[in-house]
Motif scaffolding. Structure first.
Motif, PDB file in Angstrom:
ATOM      1  N   SER A   1       0.833  -1.202   0.000  1.00  0.00           N
ATOM      2  CA  SER A   1       0.000   0.000   0.000  1.00  0.00           C
ATOM      3  C   SER A   1       0.870   1.255   0.000  1.00  0.00           C
ATOM      4  N   PHE A   2       0.243   2.380  -0.298  1.00  0.00           N
ATOM      5  CA  PHE A   2       0.882   3.689  -0.161  1.00  0.00           C
ATOM      6  C   PHE A   2      -0.198   4.717   0.118  1.00  0.00           C
ATOM      7  N   ASP A   3       0.223   5.896   0.601  1.00  0.00           N
ATOM      8  CA  ASP A   3      -0.702   6.980   0.907  1.00  0.00           C
ATOM      9  C   ASP A   3      -0.474   8.127  -0.069  1.00  0.00           C
ATOM     10  N   VAL A   4      -1.571   8.725  -0.519  1.00  0.00           N
ATOM     11  CA  VAL A   4      -1.515   9.920  -1.354  1.00  0.00           C
ATOM     12  C   VAL A   4      -1.814  11.097  -0.435  1.00  0.00           C
ATOM     13  N   VAL A   5      -0.867  12.031  -0.324  1.00  0.00           N
ATOM     14  CA  VAL A   5      -1.021  13.188   0.551  1.00  0.00           C
ATOM     15  C   VAL A   5      -0.654  14.461  -0.215  1.00  0.00           C
ATOM     16  N   SER A   6      -0.984  15.589   0.373  1.00  0.00           N
ATOM     17  CA  SER A   6      -0.555  16.880  -0.150  1.00  0.00           C
ATOM     18  C   SER A   6      -0.074  17.696   1.045  1.00  0.00           C
TER      19      SER A   6
ATOM     20  N   LYS B   1      -9.655   1.219 -13.944  1.00  0.00           N
ATOM     21  CA  LYS B   1      -9.789  -0.250 -13.967  1.00  0.00           C
ATOM     22  C   LYS B   1      -8.501  -0.972 -13.545  1.00  0.00           C
ATOM     23  N   MET B   2      -7.693  -0.314 -12.721  1.00  0.00           N
ATOM     24  CA  MET B   2      -6.491  -0.963 -12.190  1.00  0.00           C
ATOM     25  C   MET B   2      -6.881  -1.898 -11.062  1.00  0.00           C
ATOM     26  N   LYS B   3      -5.992  -2.836 -10.778  1.00  0.00           N
ATOM     27  CA  LYS B   3      -6.271  -3.810  -9.723  1.00  0.00           C
ATOM     28  C   LYS B   3      -5.789  -3.287  -8.376  1.00  0.00           C
ATOM     29  N   VAL B   4      -6.269  -2.094  -8.031  1.00  0.00           N
ATOM     30  CA  VAL B   4      -5.948  -1.484  -6.739  1.00  0.00           C
ATOM     31  C   VAL B   4      -7.240  -0.959  -6.125  1.00  0.00           C
ATOM     32  N   HIS B   5      -7.202  -0.759  -4.825  1.00  0.00           N
ATOM     33  CA  HIS B   5      -8.359  -0.257  -4.088  1.00  0.00           C
ATOM     34  C   HIS B   5      -7.939   1.017  -3.357  1.00  0.00           C
ATOM     35  N   ALA B   6      -8.770   2.059  -3.451  1.00  0.00           N
ATOM     36  CA  ALA B   6      -8.468   3.335  -2.795  1.00  0.00           C
ATOM     37  C   ALA B   6      -9.547   3.657  -1.772  1.00  0.00           C
ATOM     38  N   GLN B   7      -9.090   4.168  -0.618  1.00  0.00           N
ATOM     39  CA  GLN B   7     -10.045   4.585   0.404  1.00  0.00           C
ATOM     40  C   GLN B   7      -9.558   5.869   1.057  1.00  0.00           C
ATOM     41  N   ILE B   8     -10.516   6.704   1.438  1.00  0.00           N
ATOM     42  CA  ILE B   8     -10.209   8.007   2.039  1.00  0.00           C
ATOM     43  C   ILE B   8      -9.993   7.820   3.529  1.00  0.00           C
TER      44      ILE B   8
ATOM     45  N   THR C   1      -4.289   0.442  -1.902  1.00  0.00           N
ATOM     46  CA  THR C   1      -3.753  -0.895  -1.658  1.00  0.00           C
ATOM     47  C   THR C   1      -3.939  -1.751  -2.891  1.00  0.00           C
ATOM     48  N   GLY C   2      -3.066  -2.717  -3.047  1.00  0.00           N
ATOM     49  CA  GLY C   2      -3.145  -3.638  -4.175  1.00  0.00           C
ATOM     50  C   GLY C   2      -2.361  -4.895  -3.868  1.00  0.00           C
ATOM     51  N   LYS C   3      -2.540  -5.915  -4.698  1.00  0.00           N
ATOM     52  CA  LYS C   3      -1.864  -7.184  -4.449  1.00  0.00           C
ATOM     53  C   LYS C   3      -0.418  -7.169  -4.915  1.00  0.00           C
ATOM     54  N   LYS C   4      -0.134  -6.381  -5.963  1.00  0.00           N
ATOM     55  CA  LYS C   4       1.214  -6.352  -6.517  1.00  0.00           C
ATOM     56  C   LYS C   4       1.798  -4.953  -6.436  1.00  0.00           C
ATOM     57  N   ARG C   5       3.106  -4.913  -6.224  1.00  0.00           N
ATOM     58  CA  ARG C   5       3.826  -3.642  -6.175  1.00  0.00           C
ATOM     59  C   ARG C   5       3.737  -2.910  -7.524  1.00  0.00           C
TER      60      ARG C   5
ATOM     61  N   ASP D   1       1.283  -2.882  -9.633  1.00  0.00           N
ATOM     62  CA  ASP D   1      -0.020  -2.216  -9.751  1.00  0.00           C
ATOM     63  C   ASP D   1       0.000  -0.866  -9.029  1.00  0.00           C
ATOM     64  N   LEU D   2       0.641  -0.827  -7.869  1.00  0.00           N
ATOM     65  CA  LEU D   2       0.729   0.427  -7.111  1.00  0.00           C
ATOM     66  C   LEU D   2       1.576   1.459  -7.854  1.00  0.00           C
ATOM     67  N   GLN D   3       2.679   1.000  -8.440  1.00  0.00           N
ATOM     68  CA  GLN D   3       3.527   1.919  -9.191  1.00  0.00           C
ATOM     69  C   GLN D   3       2.804   2.457 -10.425  1.00  0.00           C
ATOM     70  N   GLU D   4       1.967   1.640 -11.011  1.00  0.00           N
ATOM     71  CA  GLU D   4       1.161   2.073 -12.148  1.00  0.00           C
ATOM     72  C   GLU D   4       0.138   3.128 -11.706  1.00  0.00           C
ATOM     73  N   ALA D   5      -0.437   2.940 -10.528  1.00  0.00           N
ATOM     74  CA  ALA D   5      -1.393   3.921  -9.988  1.00  0.00           C
ATOM     75  C   ALA D   5      -0.694   5.258  -9.707  1.00  0.00           C
ATOM     76  N   ILE D   6       0.517   5.207  -9.158  1.00  0.00           N
ATOM     77  CA  ILE D   6       1.281   6.436  -8.907  1.00  0.00           C
ATOM     78  C   ILE D   6       1.562   7.155 -10.222  1.00  0.00           C
ATOM     79  N   ALA D   7       1.986   6.413 -11.241  1.00  0.00           N
ATOM     80  CA  ALA D   7       2.282   7.015 -12.545  1.00  0.00           C
ATOM     81  C   ALA D   7       1.027   7.657 -13.145  1.00  0.00           C
TER      82      ALA D   7
END
Length: 161
Positions: A3-8, A115-122, A130-134, A136-142
């Protein structure tokens, strides 16, 4: 689960340094002699004071340059109109920090629509992805870095494998 967190976030120390440098530059400039021009900070709100609207515009340019040099993204500023009264002008600038609920919902929607294989929650002022593969998370960041629908600077923290 990775998982990772998106912050500002805004570095307060760098914000103070940029304001101090801008005030020093304004004091040293010849066209501001005797103008009582200054930038004040209270919490997350900056106020520019000067005699004319033109001087406010000049001061804001100096402030933006100092903020950019200090690594603070200008997109995190919300600038109000210049107010002029009694031979004095002022302008309020709000420094936005943290992800507001509307923006958090927009980020979650962007991730779901991709449609990525990740789940986001506030979670308060951040979004946990969060996601099953690293990968997928890097793709979400990009994807979040590439989008132009988010009008605030985003940081990606707390990356866990």
């Amino acid at each position: 689960m990775p998982s990772f967190d998106v912050v500002s976030e805004i570095n307060e120390h760098e914000l103070n340094n940029a304001i101090d440098q801008a005030n020093r530059d304004i004091d040293a400039r010849y066209d501001f002699k005797g103008a009582e021009a200054r930038v004040e900070r209270s919490e997350w709100e900056l106020t520019l004071h000067a005699k004319t609207e033109f001087q406010i515009e000049q001061m804001s340019t100096i402030l933006y340059q100092k903020l950019a040099k200090r690594g603070i993204d200008i997109r995190s500023l919300k600038v109000d109109e210049v107010k002029t009264a009694n031979l004095k002008a002022s302008q309020k600038i709000t420094v936005r920090h943290g992800i507001e609920s509307e923006l958090a919902k927009k980020i979650v929607k962007l991730i779901k629509d991709s449609k990525m294989k990740v789940h986001a929650q506030i979670q308060g002022e951040q979004v946990r992805v969060t996601g099953k593969k690293r990968d997928d998370l890097q793709e979400a960041i990009a994807m979040l870095r590439a989008t132009d629908q988010v009008d605030m600077p985003l940081q990606f923290t707390n990356f866990r494998d």
